[in-house]
Design an enzyme around this catalytic site. Structure first.
Site, PDB file in Angstrom:
ATOM      1  N   ARG A  94      -5.911  35.665  10.132  1.00 14.94           N
ATOM      2  CA  ARG A  94      -5.956  37.090  10.466  1.00 14.94           C
ATOM      3  C   ARG A  94      -4.797  37.879   9.855  1.00 14.94           C
ATOM      4  O   ARG A  94      -4.389  38.902  10.396  1.00 14.94           O
ATOM      5  CB  ARG A  94      -5.968  37.244  11.990  1.00 14.94           C
ATOM      6  CG  ARG A  94      -7.174  36.586  12.656  1.00 14.94           C
ATOM      7  CD  ARG A  94      -7.211  36.826  14.156  1.00 14.94           C
ATOM      8  NE  ARG A  94      -6.086  36.215  14.838  1.00 14.94           N
ATOM      9  CZ  ARG A  94      -6.026  34.954  15.245  1.00 14.94           C
ATOM     10  NH1 ARG A  94      -7.056  34.153  15.021  1.00 14.94           N
ATOM     11  NH2 ARG A  94      -4.969  34.479  15.861  1.00 14.94           N
ATOM     12  N   ARG A 120      -6.205  24.836   4.016  1.00 14.95           N
ATOM     13  CA  ARG A 120      -7.571  24.768   3.497  1.00 14.95           C
ATOM     14  C   ARG A 120      -7.707  23.964   2.202  1.00 14.95           C
ATOM     15  O   ARG A 120      -8.825  23.566   1.864  1.00 14.95           O
ATOM     16  CB  ARG A 120      -8.113  26.185   3.278  1.00 14.95           C
ATOM     17  CG  ARG A 120      -8.136  27.038   4.539  1.00 14.95           C
ATOM     18  CD  ARG A 120      -8.888  26.370   5.673  1.00 14.95           C
ATOM     19  NE  ARG A 120      -8.992  27.262   6.840  1.00 14.95           N
ATOM     20  CZ  ARG A 120      -9.660  26.962   7.945  1.00 14.95           C
ATOM     21  NH1 ARG A 120     -10.263  25.790   8.056  1.00 14.95           N
ATOM     22  NH2 ARG A 120      -9.712  27.817   8.960  1.00 14.95           N
TER      23      ARG A 120
END
Length: 302
Positions: free
Chosen positions: A114, A223
């Site tokens: 975010r 990731r």
């Protein structure tokens, strides 16, 4: 296909245009501007814009008015010091804006970070393309028996074929109904903002994603890791190539201290000290749980 003819024409026009500037530029990143790199079967990433370079990180760290220091070695040393000691603010002075095309279920994972500015293609105003992510057979795997959010062995034979047919047929059927609902000759049609709820999570969406380098590196650490889900990991790995050319000093330090490094708890450090003294340390006398001990062994064994 990853790019529509209109998008490719726009990219070609942008790449053919050059402008003078007084801003700091990264030659490595300039080569990536307006180039779409394919990911998965229909996705891509491409750099739209960026700000800063390695020298900008050093400039911000010193709050100076020059470009880094007299020595490139000093700049690299400073960046490594900042990375080693978790000084984040200087890395926030660099930013990147990416255009990403990705499956919706990957986007739902991605948006958990975010710390970026995001503007997504709107299915309220526009009609989504008939493009779905269908995994290659080698990426069809069973549920892991040791990790509730991971994969186990790959499916094979008739079972793999059956799953692929389900994915293709269900995607096509959902899109057929989507098209029928949003309007045909002689009918009013359902509003697009309602019709979209019938689409599956493997349909492709697109967004612009702008983030500073500090938060981008945090995204990549999670990731691009081997434990990340394959479908988001391949995007992160493609982004790593771009970042390595954009800020090579920062990326090398990131690879060394974040991707290739490890953080140990005080209990784990105590175990390492005991081992160095020749003491036999086991899970039973380590003070760690079985899960912690397994992860600790993984760090030691590489």
């Amino acid at each position: 296909m990853p790019l529509s003819p209109e998008q490719q024409a726009e990219i070609d026009a942008q790449r053919s245009t050059r402008q003078e500037t007084r801003r700091v530029v990264s030659e490595g990143m300039e080569a990536h501007l307006y180039t779409a790199y394919p990911v998965l079967d229909h996705g891509f990433i491409r750099v739209i814009d960026y700000m800063g370079d390695d020298a900008a990180i050093c400039q911000a760290a010193r709050v100076s008015y020059g470009r880094g220091t007299k020595s490139v070695t000093n700049d690299e040393g400073l960046i490594r010091y900042l990375m080693r000691h978790w000084h984040s603010t200087p890395f926030e002075m660099c930013e990147i804006k990416l255009h990403v095309k990705l499956p919706v279920f990957v986007a739902r994972q991605w948006i958990r970070h975010r710390t970026a500015n995001v503007n997504e293609y709107s299915a309220r105003y526009s009609i989504l393309d008939r493009e779905f992510y269908i995994p290659a057979p080698e990426h069809l795997a069973a549920q892991s028996v040791v990790n509730n959010q991971g994969r186990g062995e790959a499916l094979t034979g008739d079972e793999a074929q059956r799953v692929l047919e389900y994915l293709k047929a269900d995607s096509a059927r959902a899109y057929d109904h989507y098209e029928e609902m949003i309007g045909q000759e002689g009918q009013q049609g359902l509003a697009r903002e309602l019709a979209r709820m019938n689409l599956p999570a493997n349909i492709y969406t697109q967004w612009y994603w702008k983030v500073d380098l500090h938060n981008l590196l945090h995204f990549l650490r999670l990731r691009a890791d081997a434990h990340a889900q394959y479908e988001i990991r391949v995007y992160a790995e493609e982004m790593c190539k771009v970042v390595a050319d954009w800020v090579p000093f920062a990326f090398r330090a990131f690879e060394d201290y974040r991707m290739g490094g490890a953080t140990l708890s005080s209990t784990a450090l105590d175990c390492v000290r005991r081992m160095l003294k020749g003491e036999e340390v086991t899970q039973e006398n380590s003070g760690m749980s079985k899960g912690e001990w397994r992860e600790f062994q993984g760090v030691l064994e590489g």
